[in-house]
Enzyme design. Structure first.
Site, PDB file in Angstrom:
ATOM      1  CE  LYS A 149      16.240   6.201 102.896  1.00 40.74           C
ATOM      2  NZ  LYS A 149      17.292   7.153 103.287  1.00 40.74           N
ATOM      3  CB  ILE A 150      15.938   5.635  95.781  1.00 39.76           C
ATOM      4  CG1 ILE A 150      14.839   5.939  96.801  1.00 39.76           C
ATOM      5  CG2 ILE A 150      15.354   5.446  94.389  1.00 39.76           C
ATOM      6  CD1 ILE A 150      14.149   7.275  96.621  1.00 39.76           C
ATOM      7  CG  ASP A 169      26.758   8.397  97.604  1.00 39.33           C
ATOM      8  OD1 ASP A 169      27.344   9.149  98.406  1.00 39.33           O
ATOM      9  OD2 ASP A 169      25.577   8.047  97.739  1.00 39.33           O
ATOM     10  NE  ARG A 230      12.568  16.691  96.547  1.00 34.66           N
ATOM     11  CZ  ARG A 230      11.782  15.605  96.660  1.00 34.66           C
ATOM     12  NH1 ARG A 230      11.577  14.812  95.622  1.00 34.66           N
ATOM     13  NH2 ARG A 230      11.189  15.316  97.799  1.00 34.66           N
ATOM     14  CG  ASP A 254       8.409  11.346  89.078  1.00 32.69           C
ATOM     15  OD1 ASP A 254       7.277  11.392  88.548  1.00 32.69           O
ATOM     16  OD2 ASP A 254       8.578  11.134  90.299  1.00 32.69           O
ATOM     17  CD  GLU A 259       7.966  18.684  91.073  1.00 33.05           C
ATOM     18  OE1 GLU A 259       7.131  18.268  91.903  1.00 33.05           O
ATOM     19  OE2 GLU A 259       9.051  18.127  90.867  1.00 33.05           O
ATOM     20  CG  HIS A 278       6.961  14.744  92.492  1.00 29.89           C
ATOM     21  ND1 HIS A 278       7.570  15.855  93.000  1.00 29.89           N
ATOM     22  CD2 HIS A 278       7.431  13.711  93.229  1.00 29.89           C
ATOM     23  CE1 HIS A 278       8.365  15.516  94.007  1.00 29.89           C
ATOM     24  NE2 HIS A 278       8.303  14.200  94.155  1.00 29.89           N
ATOM     25  CG  LEU A 279       3.022  10.109  88.676  1.00 33.23           C
ATOM     26  CD1 LEU A 279       2.529   9.271  87.494  1.00 33.23           C
ATOM     27  CD2 LEU A 279       1.859  10.401  89.617  1.00 33.23           C
ATOM     28  N   GLY A 280       6.857   9.344  91.605  1.00 31.48           N
ATOM     29  CA  GLY A 280       7.782   8.346  92.165  1.00 31.48           C
ATOM     30  C   GLY A 280       7.242   7.628  93.391  1.00 31.48           C
ATOM     31  CB  ALA A 281       6.230   8.785  96.640  1.00 32.82           C
TER      32      ALA A 281
HETATM   33  N1  NAD Z   1      10.150  11.182  92.825  1.00 31.72           N
HETATM   34  C1  NAD Z   1       9.708  10.926  94.016  1.00 31.72           C
HETATM   35  O1  NAD Z   1       8.518  10.898  94.257  1.00 31.72           O
HETATM   36  C2  NAD Z   1      10.677  10.626  95.107  1.00 31.72           C
HETATM   37  C3  NAD Z   1      10.344   9.688  96.093  1.00 31.72           C
HETATM   38  C4  NAD Z   1      11.255   9.432  97.103  1.00 31.72           C
HETATM   39  C5  NAD Z   1      12.472  10.105  97.134  1.00 31.72           C
HETATM   40  N2  NAD Z   1      12.755  11.015  96.180  1.00 31.72           N
HETATM   41  C6  NAD Z   1      14.046  11.693  96.165  1.00 31.72           C
HETATM   42  O2  NAD Z   1      15.045  10.752  95.790  1.00 31.72           O
HETATM   43  C7  NAD Z   1      16.315  11.172  96.295  1.00 31.72           C
HETATM   44  C8  NAD Z   1      17.031  10.006  96.942  1.00 31.72           C
HETATM   45  O3  NAD Z   1      16.294   9.533  98.036  1.00 31.72           O
HETATM   46  P1  NAD Z   1      16.881   8.368  98.990  1.00 31.72           P
HETATM   47  O4  NAD Z   1      15.751   7.951  99.850  1.00 31.72           O
HETATM   48  O5  NAD Z   1      17.597   7.377  98.196  1.00 31.72           O
HETATM   49  O6  NAD Z   1      17.897   9.234  99.833  1.00 31.72           O
HETATM   50  P2  NAD Z   1      19.205   8.711 100.609  1.00 31.72           P
HETATM   51  O7  NAD Z   1      19.519   9.758 101.596  1.00 31.72           O
HETATM   52  O8  NAD Z   1      19.022   7.320 101.062  1.00 31.72           O
HETATM   53  O9  NAD Z   1      20.316   8.726  99.478  1.00 31.72           O
HETATM   54  C9  NAD Z   1      20.870   9.895  98.944  1.00 31.72           C
HETATM   55  C10 NAD Z   1      22.309   9.584  98.601  1.00 31.72           C
HETATM   56  O10 NAD Z   1      22.853  10.718  97.930  1.00 31.72           O
HETATM   57  C11 NAD Z   1      24.204  10.825  98.348  1.00 31.72           C
HETATM   58  N3  NAD Z   1      24.656  12.177  98.075  1.00 31.72           N
HETATM   59  C12 NAD Z   1      24.418  13.305  98.784  1.00 31.72           C
HETATM   60  N4  NAD Z   1      25.015  14.362  98.182  1.00 31.72           N
HETATM   61  C13 NAD Z   1      25.634  13.861  97.081  1.00 31.72           C
HETATM   62  C14 NAD Z   1      26.422  14.454  96.063  1.00 31.72           C
HETATM   63  N5  NAD Z   1      26.678  15.774  96.060  1.00 31.72           N
HETATM   64  N6  NAD Z   1      26.904  13.659  95.074  1.00 31.72           N
HETATM   65  C15 NAD Z   1      26.627  12.330  95.071  1.00 31.72           C
HETATM   66  N7  NAD Z   1      25.907  11.711  96.029  1.00 31.72           N
HETATM   67  C16 NAD Z   1      25.415  12.481  97.012  1.00 31.72           C
HETATM   68  C17 NAD Z   1      24.189  10.460  99.801  1.00 31.72           C
HETATM   69  O11 NAD Z   1      25.452  10.037 100.232  1.00 31.72           O
HETATM   70  C18 NAD Z   1      23.178   9.320  99.819  1.00 31.72           C
HETATM   71  O12 NAD Z   1      23.829   8.070  99.716  1.00 31.72           O
HETATM   72  C19 NAD Z   1      16.015  12.345  97.203  1.00 31.72           C
HETATM   73  O13 NAD Z   1      16.222  13.542  96.502  1.00 31.72           O
HETATM   74  C20 NAD Z   1      14.528  12.202  97.494  1.00 31.72           C
HETATM   75  O14 NAD Z   1      13.933  13.407  97.845  1.00 31.72           O
HETATM   76  C21 NAD Z   1      11.897  11.281  95.168  1.00 31.72           C
HETATM   77  O1  2HG Z   2       4.663  13.283  98.213  1.00 31.45           O
HETATM   78  C1  2HG Z   2       4.979  12.746  97.155  1.00 31.45           C
HETATM   79  O2  2HG Z   2       4.184  12.135  96.451  1.00 31.45           O
HETATM   80  C2  2HG Z   2       6.427  12.818  96.688  1.00 31.45           C
HETATM   81  C3  2HG Z   2       7.343  12.267  97.700  1.00 31.45           C
HETATM   82  C4  2HG Z   2       8.793  12.270  97.293  1.00 31.45           C
HETATM   83  O3  2HG Z   2       9.152  13.309  96.497  1.00 31.45           O
HETATM   84  C5  2HG Z   2       9.650  12.195  98.517  1.00 31.45           C
HETATM   85  O4  2HG Z   2      10.611  12.942  98.625  1.00 31.45           O
HETATM   86  O5  2HG Z   2       9.363  11.339  99.354  1.00 31.45           O
END
Ligand code: NAD
Ligand code: 2HG
Length: 526
Positions: A149-150, A169, A230, A254, A259, A278-281
């Site tokens: 998604k992201i 991916d 992560r 981030d 942490e 960790h401000l992504g969200a």
């Molecule tokens: N910084 C933040 O605050 C924040 C906020 C939201 C999400 N995140 C993190 O961002 C990441 C992505 O989130 P998302 O919502 O896009 O998840 P998602 O599940 O939509 O996408 C993850 C993608 O990674 C792929 N994947 C899994 N294992 C893999 C590998 N070994 N090699 C390559 N690709 C692989 C999957 O096929 C999937 O398409 C997650 O780790 C989530 O926890 C961080």
């Molecule tokens: O709670 C937060 O602010 C971080 C969320 C983010 O890491 C997530 O995986 O959705």
């Protein structure tokens, strides 16, 4: 009233939703020992990334029904431990997608133009225009690792900035990558070609330290790495060395291995490194989205409704659940019945969805059948969350089949179990008023409603046998509520199904098996 503990800061809108059905206690920043002490009194726990929900906390949460993660990543929750304990874990898979993607893009541009350092320099009274000659992202190559998604949103916006997008991916189809304007490549190629690398994968054993000294050595010297996914996907020690030695140009992070980030050489790398806590969200919109998404799911589960984004049970929308609910009851009843007929140690359960039932989502029905099958052994310990895992741990093989051509009822369910008392099968269907009918037992056609106390016999179809069983039950003061006989041929074998008003007294079953012509008798409690 149910009690919900909110252990991280959650938007007020979420608290208001929870308050409709529960007493909500907000206690953020609790040390683990404190959480273990108070968790036994709560039915639900809602958190963000700040709380680590360990096995110990889960085991102490004896009342817990649901843990809600207001965000995507559930890596701060011991999900297998929750599953074993029958606790639903839910998240908000999409609520913060845009926030995290925009943070990533902001990091990429800030890193290219040294914005944080230039800003700090002006605020410190300087006017230094020479130290901050940046580079453009236009026509550069962005390597996206994880096109979920992201990653997809980052790729779409980066594409609009005229970047060339390479994506790695292994779980995404070429068609999807094509639609996003990305070229799917292997990691080696991505490392060798990218000017920017951005990570959007979960942290798993395979992705831990995916970026390490060896992989950093394969990258271009001008590469800039962004991690808003992560901590731990990058080996921070190796990253620091690569930046210090000029092997790569910089990084924007981030998320961190630990942490909050403690003492770290990352802090000492000047304008080549940008660090955010960790401000992504952390946007108003995302926090409202995730709070609503998760609070609604907790509210629904506390009201006995399904959760739409459970990570450890199949997610079902309320309307689908509403349609399936009578069939789940049927599956549980038949599972319970066939489990008792086949005996304690079950080796195999076959679940066959027949007629119209063959068209529906079978997974919940299979799980309900397993729940029923294990209910005698596990009682209230087995539920929709842990039924499949409990069956697996007991070595029960589950076989699922469908046969749309069976047309006895509009939809029927056939279960066959192999256990320590042999192999038995039952079929059941729903009447138009939703009542359950057992329509077949060990391939003999019958038509009986399930009842609390049931007696089944396999016997020879011969005159007098039904009367003898009736008198025997009467002599023990057991009242028969209903009785049905099913046979395939006259004077061949037959089954008798009796619903009894009273439980069978001790010793009566062995008396019944002594009656001439009775081959077998089973008593069942539903
Ligand atoms: N910084 C933040 O605050 C924040 C906020 C939201 C999400 N995140 C993190 O961002 C990441 C992505 O989130 P998302 O919502 O896009 O998840 P998602 O599940 O939509 O996408 C993850 C993608 O990674 C792929 N994947 C899994 N294992 C893999 C590998 N070994 N090699 C390559 N690709 C692989 C999957 O096929 C999937 O398409 C997650 O780790 C989530 O926890 C961080
Ligand atoms: O709670 C937060 O602010 C971080 C969320 C983010 O890491 C997530 O995986 O959705």
């Amino acid at each position: 009233m149910a009690k919900v503990l909110v252990s991280d800061p959650i938007d007020q809108v979420g608290i208001e939703i929870l308050s409709q059905v529960a007493q909500v206690d907000i206690k953020t920043g609790l040390p683990a020992e404190e959480l273990i002490k108070i968790i036994p009194e709560y039915d639900a726990l809602m958190l963000r990334s700040g709380t680590r929900v360990t096995q110990e906390i889960i085991e102490a949460g004896t009342q817990l029904k649901i843990i809600g993660r207001a965000g995507v990543g559930v890596d701060n929750i011991d999900v297998p431990a929750a599953t074993r304990q029958g606790i639903i874990v839910v998240n908000s898979p999409e609520g913060n997608t845009i926030a995290a993607a925009e943070h990533t893009l902001a990091m990429m541009l800030s890193l290219s133009r040294y914005i944080p350092d230039a800003n700090a320099s002006v605020k410190a009274g300087k006017w230094d225009r020479k130290s901050y000659i940046g580079s453009e992202v236009y026509k550069k190559t962005l390597g996206v690792i994880g096109l979920g998604k992201i990653g997809s949103h980052v790729a779409t916006v980066a594409k609009a900035m005229n970047m060339k997008i390479l994506a790695y991916d292994p779980f995404i189809s070429k068609e999807r990558a094509d639609r996003l304007g990305c070229t799917l490549v292997d990691l080696e190629f991505l490392f060798a070609e990218a000017d920017y690398i951005t990570l959007h994968i979960p942290k798993t054993p395979e992705t831990t330290h995916l970026i390490n000294a060896e992989t950093l050595a394969k990258m271009k010297p001008n590469v800039r790495i962004i991690n808003c996914a992560r901590g731990g996907i990058i080996d921070e020690e190796a990253l620091v060395e690569a930046i210090e030695s000029g092997k790569i140009a910089g990084a924007a992070l981030d998320v961190f291995e630990q942490e909050p980030l403690g003492e770290s050489r990352l802090r000492e790398l000047g304008s080549k490194v940008i660090l955010t806590p960790h401000l992504g969200a952390s946007t108003e919109e995302a926090q409202v989205n995730v709070a609503i998404d998760v609070a609604e799911q907790i509210r629904d589960v506390l009201l006995g409704l399904p959760a739409r984004s459970a990570v450890n049970i199949p997610g079902l929308t309320p309307d689908v659940m509403e349609k399936l609910r009578p069939y789940l009851r049927l599956a549980e009843t038949l599972g319970n019945l066939v489990g008792q007929l086949a005996g304690g140690r079950i080796e195999r359960l076959t679940v066959k969805l027949q007629g119209d039932l063959a068209e529906v989502n079978s997974q919940p029905i299979v799980i309900a059948s397993i729940k029923g099958l294990l209910s005698q052994a596990l009682r209230e310990r087995v539920n929709y969350v842990n039924a499949a895992i409990e069956a697996k741990e007991r070595g029960i093989r589950i076989i699922e089949t469908k046969d749309a051509s069976v047309r006895d009822y509009s939809g029927s369910l056939y279960l066959e179990a192999q256990g320590s008392m042999g192999e038995h099968s039952v079929t059941g269907a729903l009447l138009s008023n939703g009542e359950i009918r057992i329509t077949d037992l060990d391939d003999f056609p019958i038509n009986v409603p399930p009842s609390n106390n049931m007696l089944f016999t396999l016997h020879r179809d011969m005159p007098g046998i039904i009367g003898k069983i009736g008198s025997l039950l009467g002599s023990f003061n057991v009242n028969i509520a209903s009785m049905q006989v099913g046979r395939k041929i006259v004077r061949g074998d037959a089954v008798m199904a009796l619903s009894l008003d009273d439980p069978l007294p001790e010793g009566l079953l062995s008396e019944i098996t002594k009656v001439a012509g009775i081959r077998d008798a089973y008593t069942v409690k539903l």
